[in-house]
Design a protein around this motif. Structure first.
Motif, PDB file in Angstrom:
ATOM      1  N   UNK A 110       0.832  -1.199   0.000  1.00 17.89           N
ATOM      2  CA  UNK A 110       0.000   0.000   0.000  1.00 17.89           C
ATOM      3  C   UNK A 110       0.864   1.244   0.000  1.00 17.89           C
ATOM      4  N   UNK A 111       0.332   2.310  -0.604  1.00 15.30           N
ATOM      5  CA  UNK A 111       1.037   3.585  -0.674  1.00 15.30           C
ATOM      6  C   UNK A 111       0.810   4.379   0.598  1.00 15.30           C
ATOM      7  N   UNK A 112       1.770   5.237   0.985  1.00 13.47           N
ATOM      8  CA  UNK A 112       1.514   6.136   2.113  1.00 13.47           C
ATOM      9  C   UNK A 112       0.415   7.117   1.748  1.00 13.47           C
ATOM     10  N   UNK A 113      -0.250   7.657   2.754  1.00 15.25           N
ATOM     11  CA  UNK A 113      -1.405   8.532   2.513  1.00 15.25           C
ATOM     12  C   UNK A 113      -1.047   9.756   1.688  1.00 15.25           C
ATOM     13  N   UNK A 114       0.206  10.232   1.806  1.00 15.20           N
ATOM     14  CA  UNK A 114       0.578  11.430   1.052  1.00 15.20           C
ATOM     15  C   UNK A 114       0.919  11.134  -0.398  1.00 15.20           C
ATOM     16  N   UNK A 115       0.816   9.862  -0.806  1.00 26.18           N
ATOM     17  CA  UNK A 115       1.036   9.480  -2.203  1.00 26.18           C
ATOM     18  C   UNK A 115      -0.143   8.688  -2.770  1.00 26.18           C
ATOM     19  N   UNK A 116      -1.175   8.501  -1.990  1.00 25.10           N
ATOM     20  CA  UNK A 116      -2.331   7.732  -2.436  1.00 25.10           C
ATOM     21  C   UNK A 116      -3.301   8.634  -3.194  1.00 25.10           C
ATOM     22  N   UNK A 117      -3.533   8.395  -4.498  1.00 22.05           N
ATOM     23  CA  UNK A 117      -4.437   9.263  -5.268  1.00 22.05           C
ATOM     24  C   UNK A 117      -5.892   8.938  -4.988  1.00 22.05           C
ATOM     25  N   UNK A 118      -6.688   9.974  -4.768  1.00 27.56           N
ATOM     26  CA  UNK A 118      -8.119   9.795  -4.518  1.00 27.56           C
ATOM     27  C   UNK A 118      -8.905  10.884  -5.240  1.00 27.56           C
ATOM     28  N   UNK A 119     -10.144  10.563  -5.557  1.00 24.30           N
ATOM     29  CA  UNK A 119     -11.089  11.529  -6.116  1.00 24.30           C
ATOM     30  C   UNK A 119     -11.893  12.097  -4.958  1.00 24.30           C
ATOM     31  N   UNK A 120     -11.936  13.428  -4.861  1.00 25.60           N
ATOM     32  CA  UNK A 120     -12.624  14.051  -3.728  1.00 25.60           C
ATOM     33  C   UNK A 120     -13.816  14.906  -4.158  1.00 25.60           C
ATOM     34  N   UNK A 121     -13.938  15.174  -5.458  1.00 21.80           N
ATOM     35  CA  UNK A 121     -15.048  15.998  -5.900  1.00 21.80           C
ATOM     36  C   UNK A 121     -15.374  15.757  -7.356  1.00 21.80           C
ATOM     37  N   UNK A 122     -16.650  15.802  -7.684  1.00 22.41           N
ATOM     38  CA  UNK A 122     -17.083  15.710  -9.080  1.00 22.41           C
ATOM     39  C   UNK A 122     -18.098  16.819  -9.332  1.00 22.41           C
ATOM     40  N   UNK A 123     -18.099  17.315 -10.545  1.00 25.91           N
ATOM     41  CA  UNK A 123     -19.047  18.359 -10.913  1.00 25.91           C
ATOM     42  C   UNK A 123     -19.712  18.052 -12.232  1.00 25.91           C
ATOM     43  N   UNK A 124     -21.017  18.229 -12.307  1.00 25.75           N
ATOM     44  CA  UNK A 124     -21.779  18.043 -13.541  1.00 25.75           C
ATOM     45  C   UNK A 124     -22.571  19.310 -13.814  1.00 25.75           C
ATOM     46  N   UNK A 125     -22.634  19.685 -15.087  1.00 22.25           N
ATOM     47  CA  UNK A 125     -23.389  20.873 -15.493  1.00 22.25           C
ATOM     48  C   UNK A 125     -24.220  20.513 -16.712  1.00 22.25           C
ATOM     49  N   UNK A 126     -25.491  20.872 -16.682  1.00 21.54           N
ATOM     50  CA  UNK A 126     -26.391  20.684 -17.815  1.00 21.54           C
ATOM     51  C   UNK A 126     -27.007  22.040 -18.135  1.00 21.54           C
ATOM     52  N   UNK A 127     -27.005  22.413 -19.405  1.00 23.98           N
ATOM     53  CA  UNK A 127     -27.486  23.731 -19.812  1.00 23.98           C
ATOM     54  C   UNK A 127     -28.398  23.562 -21.024  1.00 23.98           C
ATOM     55  N   UNK A 128     -29.672  23.882 -20.895  1.00 20.16           N
ATOM     56  CA  UNK A 128     -30.581  23.705 -22.027  1.00 20.16           C
ATOM     57  C   UNK A 128     -31.603  24.844 -22.101  1.00 20.16           C
ATOM     58  N   UNK A 129     -31.145  26.083 -22.323  1.00 17.94           N
ATOM     59  CA  UNK A 129     -32.085  27.190 -22.481  1.00 17.94           C
ATOM     60  C   UNK A 129     -32.848  27.082 -23.799  1.00 17.94           C
ATOM     61  N   UNK A 130     -34.039  27.641 -23.825  1.00 16.03           N
ATOM     62  CA  UNK A 130     -34.829  27.609 -25.056  1.00 16.03           C
ATOM     63  C   UNK A 130     -34.175  28.422 -26.152  1.00 16.03           C
ATOM     64  N   UNK A 131     -33.527  29.511 -25.772  1.00 11.53           N
ATOM     65  CA  UNK A 131     -32.854  30.395 -26.733  1.00 11.53           C
ATOM     66  C   UNK A 131     -31.379  30.011 -26.808  1.00 11.53           C
ATOM     67  N   UNK A 132     -30.902  29.529 -27.962  1.00 15.85           N
ATOM     68  CA  UNK A 132     -29.489  29.120 -28.039  1.00 15.85           C
ATOM     69  C   UNK A 132     -28.527  30.260 -27.753  1.00 15.85           C
ATOM     70  N   UNK A 133     -28.947  31.499 -28.001  1.00 14.19           N
ATOM     71  CA  UNK A 133     -28.072  32.645 -27.743  1.00 14.19           C
ATOM     72  C   UNK A 133     -27.799  32.803 -26.249  1.00 14.19           C
TER      73      UNK A 133
END
Length: 315
Positions: free
Chosen positions: A2-25
């Motif tokens: 096992x790797x030491x904690x200061x070298x262990x890669x982890x995912x801590x955040x994810x972000x999703x964005x959806x954009x669907x306005x009626x007006x493309x502008x």
């Protein structure tokens, strides 16, 4: 080991964005979508990581062609990461970039890394149909990392009309159907059952572009709103690129995550990965009943994964 904690890669955040306005502008351009996704990933991690980003990877864009893509995104975020890279085209690129970010963290070359991508093809198509000029960053005359057809398709492929992914995938589809002793109808039924489950999951995801659950029959059978794209794939069996969406993944070390007070059940460990590539010229591949690269990376990933995870793997 096992790797030491200061070298262990982890995912801590994810972000999703959806954009669907009626007006493309009124739609957000890809840079704005990715900025929002990165900020959402930082918020998901509890905040305070933006200024600490030292590695930024941006997935290659199709809908809008910029220059200085990674640098432009960094400017919008108000950060100056030592490493900011715009990727080349590739279907496996998001996974590859997460894998490479994990390696940099493991090797001590990075502390906080982000992988992000976004597209706004839906707005682009609607604006074109309506004759609207989008008020976005001016597209580059010489876009960064453009798609160069000659690198992917040979004259022989063009001669036979096999030059897009949707034309190449059926080579594998038909070869494996025959190798597995299935009839085309049986293979299509298997695909329909798999897609039905995927559709059911998407119907409950607030960030899915399409939120309707389709049955297997509705997915594999041609209808007025489900045209044939390229046999055996109907519209509902093909990835939808006509969206306005973005996503981002924020990574750091296990030690940094714990120091920030992130709960253990919100930390995703990157237990291992592998990467490989096939010849870009698909006509030079040895056969179409398997993928040498895929076999190699799956085998290696299973070898290095903790033993307790092997029984959980489903392909």
């Amino acid at each position: 080991m096992s790797l030491p904690a200061d070298r262990t890669p982890v995912i801590i955040g994810v972000g999703d964005v959806l954009d669907r306005p009626a007006d493309p502008a009124a739609a957000l351009e890809p840079l704005a979508l990715m900025e929002a996704a990165v900020r959402a990933a930082d918020a998901d991690a509890g905040g305070g990581f933006l200024d600490r980003i030292d590695s930024l990877d941006v997935i290659n864009l199709i809908s809008w062609r910029y220059d200085r893509v990674a640098a432009r995104l960094a400017e919008r975020l108000g950060i100056v990461p030592p490493r900011a890279v715009y990727a080349v085209v590739g279907g496996e690129t998001p996974t590859t970039k997460i894998h490479e970010a994990a390696l940099r963290i493991m090797n001590g070359d990075s502390m906080v890394a982000v992988v992000t991508g976004g597209e706004a093809q839906n707005a682009v198509a609607k604006a074109k149909a309506a004759g609207i000029t989008l008020p976005w960053t001016a597209p580059a005359k010489a876009p960064e990392n453009p798609i160069i057809p000659s690198e992917h398709v040979t004259p022989l492929g063009m001669q036979h009309g096999i030059f897009q992914p949707i034309h190449i995938y059926p080579l594998y589809e038909n070869a494996t159907t025959a190798a597995w002793g299935l009839t085309p109808a049986q293979a299509l039924a298997e695909s329909g059952a798999a897609y039905e489950r995927i559709s059911a999951v998407a119907s409950t995801n607030p960030f899915a572009w399409g939120r309707k659950a389709f049955s297997a029959d509705e997915i594999i059978n041609v209808s007025d709103d489900n045209r044939m794209i390229c046999w055996p794939y109907t519209k509902r069996m093909v990835a939808n690129n006509n969206v306005n969406a973005a996503a981002a993944v924020l990574m750091t070390t296990l030690a940094a995550a714990r120091a920030a007070g992130i709960a253990e059940d919100r930390i995703i460990h990157v237990h291992g990965g592998a990467s490989a590539g096939e010849p870009m010229d698909y006509l030079k591949r040895d056969q179409y009943v398997h993928s040498v690269a895929q076999d190699a990376v799956l085998g290696q990933a299973m070898r290095i994964a903790p033993n307790g995870f092997l029984s959980l793997i489903h392909i």
